[in-house]
Design a protein around this motif. Structure first.
Motif, PDB file in Angstrom:
ATOM      1  N   VAL A  76     -43.923   0.192 -25.417  1.00 47.53           N
ATOM      2  CA  VAL A  76     -43.310   1.503 -25.656  1.00 47.53           C
ATOM      3  C   VAL A  76     -44.137   2.620 -25.006  1.00 47.53           C
ATOM      4  O   VAL A  76     -43.635   3.715 -24.746  1.00 47.53           O
ATOM      5  CB  VAL A  76     -43.108   1.741 -27.181  1.00 47.53           C
ATOM      6  CG1 VAL A  76     -44.448   1.996 -27.886  1.00 47.53           C
ATOM      7  CG2 VAL A  76     -42.140   2.867 -27.445  1.00 47.53           C
ATOM      8  N   GLN A  77     -45.418   2.317 -24.718  1.00 45.01           N
ATOM      9  CA  GLN A  77     -46.282   3.324 -24.098  1.00 45.01           C
ATOM     10  C   GLN A  77     -46.904   2.800 -22.805  1.00 45.01           C
ATOM     11  O   GLN A  77     -47.802   3.409 -22.246  1.00 45.01           O
ATOM     12  CB  GLN A  77     -47.359   3.797 -25.093  1.00 45.01           C
ATOM     13  CG  GLN A  77     -48.135   2.688 -25.791  1.00 45.01           C
ATOM     14  CD  GLN A  77     -49.326   2.178 -25.001  1.00 45.01           C
ATOM     15  OE1 GLN A  77     -50.203   2.969 -24.662  1.00 45.01           O
ATOM     16  NE2 GLN A  77     -49.367   0.887 -24.715  1.00 45.01           N
ATOM     17  N   ALA A 106     -49.622   4.438 -31.071  1.00 39.12           N
ATOM     18  CA  ALA A 106     -48.604   3.649 -30.359  1.00 39.12           C
ATOM     19  C   ALA A 106     -49.279   2.586 -29.509  1.00 39.12           C
ATOM     20  O   ALA A 106     -50.376   2.797 -28.981  1.00 39.12           O
ATOM     21  CB  ALA A 106     -47.740   4.555 -29.492  1.00 39.12           C
ATOM     22  N   TYR A 146     -41.357   7.080 -21.735  1.00 39.53           N
ATOM     23  CA  TYR A 146     -42.356   6.307 -22.488  1.00 39.53           C
ATOM     24  C   TYR A 146     -43.175   7.231 -23.375  1.00 39.53           C
ATOM     25  O   TYR A 146     -43.355   8.415 -23.062  1.00 39.53           O
ATOM     26  CB  TYR A 146     -43.282   5.546 -21.526  1.00 39.53           C
ATOM     27  CG  TYR A 146     -42.616   4.330 -20.917  1.00 39.53           C
ATOM     28  CD1 TYR A 146     -42.913   3.053 -21.366  1.00 39.53           C
ATOM     29  CD2 TYR A 146     -41.664   4.464 -19.912  1.00 39.53           C
ATOM     30  CE1 TYR A 146     -42.284   1.941 -20.833  1.00 39.53           C
ATOM     31  CE2 TYR A 146     -41.031   3.359 -19.361  1.00 39.53           C
ATOM     32  CZ  TYR A 146     -41.347   2.093 -19.828  1.00 39.53           C
ATOM     33  OH  TYR A 146     -40.729   0.996 -19.305  1.00 39.53           O
ATOM     34  N   LEU A 147     -43.703   6.690 -24.494  1.00 41.60           N
ATOM     35  CA  LEU A 147     -44.544   7.493 -25.373  1.00 41.60           C
ATOM     36  C   LEU A 147     -45.862   7.796 -24.674  1.00 41.60           C
ATOM     37  O   LEU A 147     -46.435   6.925 -24.015  1.00 41.60           O
ATOM     38  CB  LEU A 147     -44.864   6.726 -26.654  1.00 41.60           C
ATOM     39  CG  LEU A 147     -43.807   6.679 -27.754  1.00 41.60           C
ATOM     40  CD1 LEU A 147     -44.373   5.951 -28.973  1.00 41.60           C
ATOM     41  CD2 LEU A 147     -43.390   8.090 -28.151  1.00 41.60           C
ATOM     42  N   THR A 164     -51.074   9.364 -30.470  1.00 45.99           N
ATOM     43  CA  THR A 164     -49.906  10.052 -29.920  1.00 45.99           C
ATOM     44  C   THR A 164     -50.073  11.553 -30.162  1.00 45.99           C
ATOM     45  O   THR A 164     -51.135  11.998 -30.611  1.00 45.99           O
ATOM     46  CB  THR A 164     -48.606   9.572 -30.602  1.00 45.99           C
ATOM     47  OG1 THR A 164     -48.650  10.021 -31.958  1.00 45.99           O
ATOM     48  CG2 THR A 164     -48.464   8.060 -30.552  1.00 45.99           C
ATOM     49  N   THR A 221     -37.602   4.376 -27.486  1.00 40.48           N
ATOM     50  CA  THR A 221     -38.211   5.591 -28.042  1.00 40.48           C
ATOM     51  C   THR A 221     -37.193   6.545 -28.664  1.00 40.48           C
ATOM     52  O   THR A 221     -37.565   7.637 -29.088  1.00 40.48           O
ATOM     53  CB  THR A 221     -38.982   6.364 -26.943  1.00 40.48           C
ATOM     54  OG1 THR A 221     -38.141   6.478 -25.785  1.00 40.48           O
ATOM     55  CG2 THR A 221     -40.262   5.672 -26.555  1.00 40.48           C
ATOM     56  N   GLN A 234     -37.635  10.754 -30.379  1.00 43.04           N
ATOM     57  CA  GLN A 234     -37.343  11.906 -29.529  1.00 43.04           C
ATOM     58  C   GLN A 234     -37.419  13.203 -30.332  1.00 43.04           C
ATOM     59  O   GLN A 234     -36.893  13.277 -31.438  1.00 43.04           O
ATOM     60  CB  GLN A 234     -35.966  11.756 -28.895  1.00 43.04           C
ATOM     61  CG  GLN A 234     -36.101  11.398 -27.425  1.00 43.04           C
ATOM     62  CD  GLN A 234     -34.865  10.791 -26.845  1.00 43.04           C
ATOM     63  OE1 GLN A 234     -33.782  11.103 -27.298  1.00 43.04           O
ATOM     64  NE2 GLN A 234     -35.030   9.928 -25.862  1.00 43.04           N
ATOM     65  N   LEU A 245     -43.040  12.515 -25.218  1.00 43.45           N
ATOM     66  CA  LEU A 245     -42.607  11.462 -24.305  1.00 43.45           C
ATOM     67  C   LEU A 245     -42.905  11.904 -22.876  1.00 43.45           C
ATOM     68  O   LEU A 245     -42.794  13.087 -22.550  1.00 43.45           O
ATOM     69  CB  LEU A 245     -41.104  11.206 -24.421  1.00 43.45           C
ATOM     70  CG  LEU A 245     -40.524  10.865 -25.798  1.00 43.45           C
ATOM     71  CD1 LEU A 245     -39.016  10.607 -25.695  1.00 43.45           C
ATOM     72  CD2 LEU A 245     -41.206   9.649 -26.377  1.00 43.45           C
TER      73      LEU A 245
END
Ligand code: NAP
Length: 330
Positions: A296-297, A292, A276-277, A285, A262, A266, A271
Motif C-alpha cells: 500500500v506504500q 503503513a 500510494y500512501l 504516515t 487506499t 482518502q 497519498l
C-alpha cells in the motif's frame, strides 16, 4: 465479531492480512500488544485475506523455503504464527475509518456486506497493510488461469517458463521491465500492446528494442485466455483490422499497472500522486499513531519479503510510539 462485539478496543489494530499485515501482527503479538487483525473478507476480490499470494501458486523466492511453497500455504503459516502469539485474526472488511482523533474508529462489515451502523472497533494505534492489486485485463479465462500460466509478477514466476514462449501485455515501464527480465528464462517474449507506441521511458524502450528475444505485437488486445488446466493460447484482436487470431503460448504476464488499496484513507492520510500512501521515518504516515507497511506504500519493490520486512518495521514503530505516547497522554 459483529454486533455482539460492538465497541471492541485494541491497542494495535492491523488492517490487512498479507505478508505485511501478518508480520506486523507477529511482531506486535510477541510484544504483548494483543493486536486485532482485520483480515478482509473472503468473498471480496479487493481485500482478499492473505493478499496477493493467495492468487499465486508456487513461491520460490521467499527465503527459508528451499523447495518453494504454495502461496496460500505460506499465508496460512504466517497466520498460524501470528495466532500462536495471541493475535486475534478476524475475517471482516473495514468499510470506513475515522482517524481525526484518538482512539481511531473503524467500521467493519461481515460476509453479507452488512456494515456496522456504529464504529465497532477502536484502536490506540493503527497499522495499515491493505496492499495493492494488479490491474487485470478482465477477459474470459484470465481469472481461471491466474497462477496456471497467467501471472502478474515476473520476478515471482519467470523461472517457471524456461525455454518457453510467453507474452507480456502492456506498454509502460513495468511491461518492458518484466519483458526484459523474462528473457533470462523464456526463449521468446512477445510484448502485446494496444497501441503502436510504447508509454515506457526512452531508455527502457531502447533496452527492449535491442533485445533479440523480444518481439512486439502492436495495436493488439487480448480478448480471451485459453487452456483447460493451464494456459495454452491467447485469442487476440488487431485493433486496426479487427481481425482475430490465436497465439500459442505457455505464459502471459499482465503488466498494465497496479492500484493501491487506499480508498478507505482518502482525505485522511497523505497519498502520493500515484495513489500510494506516503510514509516517512520508517513506517509513519501523516497521522500520528497510524503506520503503513507493504504494497500500500511501496510501488517499487512489491515483493512478499519486502512487504514482510516493512510489516516488522511498522510493528516496531507502533510499539515504540505506544510506549512514548503513554507519557504524552493526559
Ligand atoms: P503505466 O505507466 O500506467 O502503463 C500501463 C500500460 O498498460 C500502458 O502502456 C497502457 O496502455 C497499458 N494498459 C492499461 N490498461 C490496459 C488494458 N486494459 N489493456 C491493455 N493495455 C492496457 O503502468 P506501469 O508500467 O505499471 O508504470 C507505473 C509507474 O511506475 C510509471 O510511472 C512508471 O514509469 C513507473 N515504473 C518505473 C519503472 C522503472 O523506471 N524501472 C519500472 C516500472 C514502473 P496505453 O499506453 O495505451 O495507455
Amino acid at each position: 465479531m459483529g454486533t455482539t462485539d460492538a465497541g471492541r478496543h485494541a491497542q494495535v489494530v492491523v488492517v490487512g492480512s498479507g505478508p505485511a499485515g501478518l508480520t506486523a501482527a507477529i511482531y506486535s503479538a510477541r510484544a504483548n500488544l494483543r493486536p486485532l487483525v482485520l483480515a478482509g473478507e473472503p468473498s471480496s476480490t479487493s481485500d482478499q485475506p492473505g493478499g496477493q499470494l493467495m492468487l499465486t501458486t508456487e513461491v520460490e523466492n521467499f527465503p527459508g523455503f528451499v523447495d518453494g511453497i504454495l502461496g496460500p500455504e505460506l499465508m496460512q503459516r504466517f497466520e498460524e504464527q501470528a495466532a500462536r502469539f495471541g493475535a486475534d485474526i478476524v475475517r471482516r472488511r473495514v468499510t470506513r475509518v475515522d482517524l481525526s482523533e484518538r482512539p481511531f474508529r473503524l467500521w467493519t462489515s461481515d460476509s453479507a456486506g452488512q456494515e456496522e451502523s456504529v464504529p465497532d472497533v477502536s484502536a490506540d494505534c493503527l497499522i495499515v497493510a491493505t496492499g495493492a492489486r494488479s490491474l487485470m485485463l478482465g477477459v474470459p479465462g484470465e481469472d481461471r488461469l491466474l497462477g496456471h500460466g497467467v501471472s502478474t509478477c515476473a520476478t515471482c514466476d519467470g523461472f517457471f517458463f524456461r525455454g518457453q514462449e510467453i507474452a507480456v501485455v502492456g506498454g509502460g515501464d513495468s511491461a518492458i521491465e518484466e519483458a526484459v527480465f523474462l528473457t533470462r528464462f523464456a526463449s521468446k517474449v512477445t510484448i502485446i500492446h494496444r497501441r503502436k507506441e510504447l508509454r515506457a521511458s526512452k531508455i527502457m524502450q531502447d533496452r527492449a528494442f535491442a533485445n533479440e528475444r523480444i518481439d512486439f505485437r502492436w495495436n493488439t488486445v487480448v480478448v480471451e485466455v485459453l487452456g483447460a488446466s493451464k494456459l495454452e493460447a491467447l485469442r487476440v484482436r488487431d485493433t486496426t483490422s479487427g481481425e482475430e487470431s490465436l497465439m500459442e503460448l505457455a505464459g502471459l504476464f499482465v503488466a498494465i499497472g497496479h492500484e493501491p488499496n487506499t480508498a478507505l484513507f482518502q482525505g485522511q492520510l497523505e497519498l502520493a500522486a500515484n495513489g500510494y500512501l506516503v510514509t516517512h521515518g520508517g513506517s509513519s504516515t501523516s497521522v500520528d499513531g497510524v503506520f503503513a507497511c507493504g504494497d500500500v506504500q511501496d510501488h517499487v519493490y512489491r515483493q512478499a519479503i519486502t512487504a514482510a520486512g516493512s510489516g516488522c518495521m511498522a510493528a516496531i514503530d507502533a510499539e515504540r510510539w505506544l510506549e512514548s505516547s503513554k507519557h504524552r497522554r493526559p
